[in-house]
Structures are given as structure tokens and as C-alpha cells.
Design an enzyme around this catalytic site. Structure first.
Site, PDB file in Angstrom:
ATOM      1  N   GLU A  25       9.748   1.874  10.422  1.00 23.74           N
ATOM      2  CA  GLU A  25      10.700   2.949  10.129  1.00 23.74           C
ATOM      3  C   GLU A  25       9.960   4.258  10.343  1.00 23.74           C
ATOM      4  O   GLU A  25       9.085   4.614   9.563  1.00 23.74           O
ATOM      5  CB  GLU A  25      11.183   2.842   8.678  1.00 23.74           C
ATOM      6  N   CYS A  80      12.896  11.671   6.480  1.00 24.79           N
ATOM      7  CA  CYS A  80      12.927  11.170   7.867  1.00 24.79           C
ATOM      8  C   CYS A  80      14.250  11.476   8.541  1.00 24.79           C
ATOM      9  O   CYS A  80      14.299  11.693   9.747  1.00 24.79           O
ATOM     10  CB  CYS A  80      12.659   9.676   7.871  1.00 24.79           C
ATOM     11  N   LYS A 133       0.850  -1.205   0.000  1.00 26.26           N
ATOM     12  CA  LYS A 133       0.000   0.000   0.000  1.00 26.26           C
ATOM     13  C   LYS A 133       0.877   1.243   0.000  1.00 26.26           C
ATOM     14  O   LYS A 133       1.606   1.489   0.967  1.00 26.26           O
ATOM     15  CB  LYS A 133      -0.901   0.030   1.246  1.00 26.26           C
ATOM     16  N   GLU A 154       9.244  16.613  15.155  1.00 22.80           N
ATOM     17  CA  GLU A 154       9.467  16.456  13.714  1.00 22.80           C
ATOM     18  C   GLU A 154       8.493  17.348  12.956  1.00 22.80           C
ATOM     19  O   GLU A 154       7.277  17.201  13.087  1.00 22.80           O
ATOM     20  CB  GLU A 154       9.271  14.992  13.291  1.00 22.80           C
TER      21      GLU A 154
HETATM   22  P1  NAD Z   1       1.672   8.586   8.179  1.00 27.69           P
HETATM   23  O1  NAD Z   1       1.976   7.919   9.471  1.00 27.69           O
HETATM   24  O2  NAD Z   1       0.625   9.611   8.134  1.00 27.69           O
HETATM   25  O3  NAD Z   1       1.256   7.489   7.086  1.00 27.69           O
HETATM   26  C1  NAD Z   1       2.117   6.436   6.738  1.00 27.69           C
HETATM   27  C2  NAD Z   1       1.310   5.344   6.078  1.00 27.69           C
HETATM   28  O4  NAD Z   1       0.458   4.744   7.047  1.00 27.69           O
HETATM   29  C3  NAD Z   1       0.395   5.833   4.943  1.00 27.69           C
HETATM   30  O5  NAD Z   1       0.436   4.893   3.898  1.00 27.69           O
HETATM   31  C4  NAD Z   1      -0.972   5.856   5.618  1.00 27.69           C
HETATM   32  O6  NAD Z   1      -2.039   5.709   4.691  1.00 27.69           O
HETATM   33  C5  NAD Z   1      -0.861   4.652   6.530  1.00 27.69           C
HETATM   34  N1  NAD Z   1      -1.782   4.623   7.678  1.00 27.69           N
HETATM   35  C6  NAD Z   1      -2.401   5.653   8.302  1.00 27.69           C
HETATM   36  N2  NAD Z   1      -3.143   5.188   9.331  1.00 27.69           N
HETATM   37  C7  NAD Z   1      -2.975   3.840   9.363  1.00 27.69           C
HETATM   38  C8  NAD Z   1      -3.481   2.793  10.193  1.00 27.69           C
HETATM   39  N3  NAD Z   1      -4.324   3.037  11.204  1.00 27.69           N
HETATM   40  N4  NAD Z   1      -3.096   1.525   9.938  1.00 27.69           N
HETATM   41  C9  NAD Z   1      -2.238   1.257   8.938  1.00 27.69           C
HETATM   42  N5  NAD Z   1      -1.738   2.197   8.098  1.00 27.69           N
HETATM   43  C10 NAD Z   1      -2.111   3.481   8.318  1.00 27.69           C
HETATM   44  O7  NAD Z   1       3.070   9.159   7.640  1.00 27.69           O
HETATM   45  P2  NAD Z   1       3.342  10.016   6.309  1.00 27.69           P
HETATM   46  O8  NAD Z   1       2.846  11.394   6.528  1.00 27.69           O
HETATM   47  O9  NAD Z   1       2.893   9.273   5.101  1.00 27.69           O
HETATM   48  O10 NAD Z   1       4.937  10.003   6.264  1.00 27.69           O
HETATM   49  C11 NAD Z   1       5.724  10.872   6.999  1.00 27.69           C
HETATM   50  C12 NAD Z   1       6.378  10.152   8.164  1.00 27.69           C
HETATM   51  O11 NAD Z   1       7.108   9.020   7.693  1.00 27.69           O
HETATM   52  C13 NAD Z   1       7.405  11.013   8.866  1.00 27.69           C
HETATM   53  O12 NAD Z   1       7.253  10.869  10.254  1.00 27.69           O
HETATM   54  C14 NAD Z   1       8.736  10.437   8.410  1.00 27.69           C
HETATM   55  O13 NAD Z   1       9.796  10.662   9.292  1.00 27.69           O
HETATM   56  C15 NAD Z   1       8.406   8.993   8.280  1.00 27.69           C
HETATM   57  N6  NAD Z   1       9.363   8.312   7.394  1.00 27.69           N
HETATM   58  C16 NAD Z   1      10.293   7.472   7.951  1.00 27.69           C
HETATM   59  C17 NAD Z   1      11.234   6.847   7.148  1.00 27.69           C
HETATM   60  C18 NAD Z   1      12.271   5.946   7.747  1.00 27.69           C
HETATM   61  O14 NAD Z   1      12.906   5.182   7.006  1.00 27.69           O
HETATM   62  N7  NAD Z   1      12.499   5.969   9.045  1.00 27.69           N
HETATM   63  C19 NAD Z   1      11.234   7.064   5.769  1.00 27.69           C
HETATM   64  C20 NAD Z   1      10.270   7.925   5.234  1.00 27.69           C
HETATM   65  C21 NAD Z   1       9.337   8.539   6.063  1.00 27.69           C
END
Ligand code: NAD
Length: 493
Positions: free
Chosen positions: A262, A296, A185, A394
Site C-alpha cells: 500500500e 496516502c 513492525k 507526493e
Molecule cells: P517509508 O517508506 O519511509 O517507511 C515505511 C516503513 O518501511 C517504515 O516502517 C520503515 O521503517 C520501513 N522500511 C524502511 N526501509 C525499509 C527496508 N529497506 N525494508 C523494509 N522496511 C523498510 O514510509 P513512511 O514515511 O513511514 O510513510 C509514508 C508513506 O506511506 C507515504 O508515501 C504514504 O502515502 C504511504 N502510505 C500509504 C498508505 C496506503 O494505504 N496506501 C497508507 C499510509 C501511508
């Protein structure tokens, strides 16, 4: 007006069990171009029923299909190499779509496609090298013990929006090499290159039906994926709040499953007195502003030694103000917009907090930019209290907090040991003792010395503390998609 009339797949369909299928949902998601806020595509928002079909397909492919049960590692390797070739052939079109959908500068996307192709080739090389261990028999025993490593099973991947095709490769390449099957997804904002990837995988005719499946949507379908009983492992990338929720959910399913998360970061950088100030300022600014700060591991907390503080601040200002903002598809654009209206508002709110609540001084930026879409100027605060909200939370945007000056590296290390996150850190210095102290004492998944943001297929990436657990990239990530079985054989029987 449809911006992608020439897409080689129908974006209104989802790829399940080797076929492009209609979703059972009537709900859709608008996909935007963040440069202009125009809608460029409309994709389905999948239901739990669609998700169930995808998981059943991956489950059947894993337990009864040829991918695991008939293919040799070398055949899986060759399938992945063919897929890497297919991505390479279409890379120009993928780069354009990725740039339009994410707002990333096209030159950055080209680098991400280099990485994506390299990742499939790199992990293809592991597919025929799955190895166990032989444990010597005890004294005079007739028992022989050994391990065989088997794929973990059906993996459910949930991706963040910020590196759509590249993070897909981080996850899918090692999982396929290990012999897993996948339900993937993407982030709801950036589904198009995931669908393009499914189209290319299909076009190779080398992946049996059900090995790779895509569902589209947000929290509802993501939650259904996490909760599905037939999933063996969840690989999640996203925010801390959602990640913690995912961990709690995976503990409530009928069968517990392995999870890799992650999550976010608030990565510190340290500038020691013995460095070239202009050169270091440019590295710091790109370490923070790359991907418009939606990274991130972005360098967002900067420590500058007191003895150079006043000289370094103008260098940082000049480096930030020289960044070229503009249409992301132009070769000379260096920074793009935020991904969507929500992220744009969130970043503006943090800038307000920095000014009004944290009482930090703005060095440059702090306002929307270009008068369209979701653009915000590269923003630098200085003399920031290390405990201020803008210095500890963040933001995920182009905002750097230059902290109050420091006198001793020990003091910095002591404070950073209490950082909520532990994804990455950087130090700029020529002093080997300082570098060794920093790299040994800091609990960060990646530590850059005199560079920042460089990543390789063969080096593991992941976090400590609230930045998550599990590792992506490197042999470590491949190993995370395998589980050992212990075999004990009585050879005298
Ligand atoms: P988010 O947590 O809003 O969403 C991440 C994913 O989770 C999306 O696909 C979303 O649709 C899904 N999601 C939302 N609610 C869910 C649930 N209840 N159950 C399962 N899936 C669900 O994050 P975002 O805004 O898409 O991304 C930004 C974040 O990602 C930042 O905090 C960033 O630091 C982190 N990030 C981390 C890494 C890493 O490798 N550590 C890499 C990229 C981004």
C-alpha cells in the site's frame, strides 16, 4: 523527563512469543512529541537476531501451536472480540498516547479508535466463516473436486508512521481472523500504541504465545523481516521507493512470498460548476489537510471548472484559514504538526519548489507555524501547471495544488489516466452523467462522490499503478490472508 511514567508496559522491552523480552541491541530510538519536538520515550532498535526470534516464534505458533491446529474459527472470533473489548476499555489512554506521539488532534484520534475497535469486531465475524468451493464432478466421473481455504502462514507486517493503531488494525485483524500468525513492525516514529496493543492482546490470555510479535526499528530490521526465509507473506505500507525495494527483495528470498504493498498517492479532486461553493471548499480543504496532509489518499491535486474558478478560490482560502491549529490534545484543534524534523524539512522544501521552480502562486500559508515543533501552515497554491512538481509528486504535508482551470471533464480524465498514482479520487457534482463518467473511467482504488476520506471496515481500500497492489479492509483483505488448496477425491476407490 519521562512523559509516560504510567504506561502499563515497559517500552524498553519487545513483545515476542508471549513475553516482554530485552532486545539484543544497545541501539535505541528516541520517540518524539511533534507538537514540541520533546523526547517522550526511548525504545529499542531491534537487531536481525531479535527479528529471527520473533519470526521463529510466529513460525512455531503457526505450525505447532493451537491457534491454527486446535482452535476453531469461533474460538479465534471470541479471542478477537475479547481483544476489541480490551482496546475499548483502555481507549482513553491509547488516544492520549497516540495524540501525543503523532501530533494528531485528539478528536481525530477518537475516530481512529472507533475504527480500530470496529475493525477487530468486524473481522472477528469472518473467523468462523472460512469457505471453500465444491466443483461438480465431470460427466459420470467418480472424481469430486473441492477447495479448502487455509491461512497463508506467517505474515510480516511493516507499517507507515501516519496511522499507527488504525493501520495496525487494518492489517492484523483480517490476518488473525484468517488464522495467520504475525510479526509486526510499526513506523520507527510511532511505536507506542503498537506496544500498547501487544500489552492488551497479552492481557486477554486468549492468544497463544507467538501468534502476535512486535519488533521495533527502521530499515535494518524491516529489511531483515522482508528477507527472512520463514515468512510467507509481507504486508507493507509506506512510500513508493521503499515499496519497490521491498518487492525486489521478496523476489530474491529463498522462497518467494506473496506481497501486498500500500503505497503513496497524488489524488485528484474535481469541482464541477453545479455545487455549493462554500460547502465544497470545506470538504476539499479537509480532504487535503486531514492528518496535516500526511494521508496516502489526501486530495492534493484540485481541478476547478473555469466557470466557477474565480468565485471558488476565495472560498478555499477562507476554509484553509479557518482551520484551528493548536495543542493536539485540545478538543477544538483541527490540524496538527508534521511527524518529525525530516518530514517538516521535506514539506518546506516542496513549498520552496512550488514558489521558485514551479512558479505557482501562494493563495495562503507557505510558512512554519506556532513557532515550535514541526508545524507548517495549511498551504494552498493556485494556477498550478498540472505537470508541476508540486502537482505530481507526493509531498505528504498540508499542501494543496489548485490546478489551472479546466473546461471539460474529458480533458481531466485524459490527464488523470496518466497520473503515476491511483489510490483515490473525488468528484463534487450533482450531474449523474458526469459522476458516472468519472467513476467508470478513472482507475483509482477509491472514488468519493460529494464526500472525501470516509472509509469503512467492509469496503476494500488499495491502489492502481504506483499506489500499490493488494487490498486492505473488506472481505477482500480477509481473503488475501487465505490460500485455496484443491482436493480431488476419487469416490469410487
Ligand atoms: P517509508 O517508506 O519511509 O517507511 C515505511 C516503513 O518501511 C517504515 O516502517 C520503515 O521503517 C520501513 N522500511 C524502511 N526501509 C525499509 C527496508 N529497506 N525494508 C523494509 N522496511 C523498510 O514510509 P513512511 O514515511 O513511514 O510513510 C509514508 C508513506 O506511506 C507515504 O508515501 C504514504 O502515502 C504511504 N502510505 C500509504 C498508505 C496506503 O494505504 N496506501 C497508507 C499510509 C501511508
Amino acid at each position: 523527563m519521562h512523559a509516560f511514567s504510567k504506561l502499563p508496559f515497559d517500552e524498553k522491552l519487545i513483545y515476542i512469543n508471549g513475553r516482554w523480552t530485552e532486545s539484543s541491541s544497545t541501539q535505541t530510538t528516541n520517540v518524539e512529541n511533534p507538537d514540541t519536538a520533546d523526547i517522550i520515550a526511548v525504545v529499542p532498535e531491534c537487531t536481525a537476531g531479535d527479528l529471527d526470534q520473533a519470526v521463529q516464534a510466529a513460525y512455531t505458533a503457526f505450525h505447532d501451536g493451537p491457534w491454527v491446529n486446535e482452535f476453531s474459527g469461533a474460538q479465534r472470533r471470541d479471542a478477537m472480540l475479547a481483544l476489541a473489548d480490551a482496546i475499548e476499555k483502555s481507549r482513553g489512554e491509547i488516544e492520549l498516547i497516540e495524540s501525543i506521539n503523532t501530533g494528531k488532534p485528539i478528536t481525530d484520534v477518537r475516530g481512529e479508535l472507533d475504527d480500530t475497535i470496529d475493525l477487530f469486531r468486524h473481522f472477528a465475524g469472518y473467523a468462523d466463516k472460512v469457505e471453500g468451493r465444491h466443483i461438480s464432478a465431470q460427466n459420470n466421473s467418480s472424481l469430486e473436486g473441492y477447495t479448502v481455504k487455509v491461512p497463508v502462514g506467517v505474515v510480516g507486517f511493516i507499517n507507515a508512521f501516519n496511522y499507527p493503531i488504525c493501520l495496525l488494525a487494518w492489517k492484523v485483524a483480517p490476518a488473525l481472523a484468517a488464522g495467520c500468525t504475525v510479526v509486526f513492525k510499526p513506523g520507527p516514529q510511532t511505536p507506542l500504541t503498537t506496544q500498547y496493543f501487544a500489552h492488551l492482546l497479552d492481557s486477554t490470555n486468549k492468544f497463544p504465545p507467538g501468534v502476535f510479535n512486535v519488533v521495533l526499528g527502521g530499515a535494518t530490521v524491516g529489511q531483515a523481516l522482508v528477507d527472512h526465509d520463514l515468512i510467507d507473506k509481507i504486508g507493507f505500507t509506506g512510500s513508493v521507493a521503499t515499496g519497490k525495494h521491498v518487492i525486489r527483495s521478496t523476489a530474491s528470498t529463498r522462497n518467494v512470498r506473496s506481497t501486498s504493498v500500500e503505497l503513496g498517492g497524488k489524488s485528484p479532486g474535481v469541482v464541477m460548476p453545479d455545487v455549493d461553493l462554500d460547502k465544497t471548499a470545506k470538504l476539499v480543504v479537509s480532504g487535503c489537510m486531514s492528518n496535516a496532509g500526511m494521508n496516502c489518499n489526501a486530495l492534493t491535486r484540485l481541478w476547478v471548472h473555469r466557470s466557477i474558478y474565480d468565485d471558488f478560490i476565495p472560498c478555499l482560502k477562507a476554509a484553509a484559514e479557518s482551520l484551528k491549529l493548536g495543542t493536539p490534545q485540545q478538543n477544538d484543534t483541527e490540524m496538527g504538526p508534521l511527524i518529525d524534523h525530516r518530514q517538516y524539512q521535506r514539506v518546506l522544501e516542496y513549498i520552496r519548489i512550488g514558489k521558485e521552480e514551479d512558479k505557482a502562486s501562494v493563495l495562503t500559508g507557505g510558512e512554519p507555524a506556532l513557532g515550535r515543533g514541526y508545524w507548517i501552515q495549511p498551504t494552498l497554491f493556485y494556477n498550478v501547471d498540472p505537470k508541476a512538481r508540486i502537482a505530481t509528486e507526493e509531498i505528504f504535508g498540508p499542501v494543496l495544488s489548485v490546478l489551472e482551470p479546466f473546461d471539460s471533464l474529458d480533458e481531466v480524465i485524459e490527464i488523470e489516466r496518466k497520473n503515476e498514482f491511483g489510490l483515490a479520487a473525488g468528484i463534487f457534482s450533482h450531474n449523474h452523467q458526469d459522476i458516472a463518467k468519472f467513476t467508470r473511467k478513472l482507475r483509482s482504488g477509491t472514488i468519493w462522490v460529494n464526500n472525501y476520506n470516509t472509509l469503512y471496515s467492509y469496503l476494500p481500500f488499495g491502489g492502481f499503478r504506483n499506489s500499490g497492489f493488494g487490498r486492505e479492509l473488506g472481505y477482500e483483505s480477509f481473503d488475501g490472508y487465505l490460500v485455496p488448496k484443491a482436493i480431488i477425491d476419487d469416490v469410487s476407490f
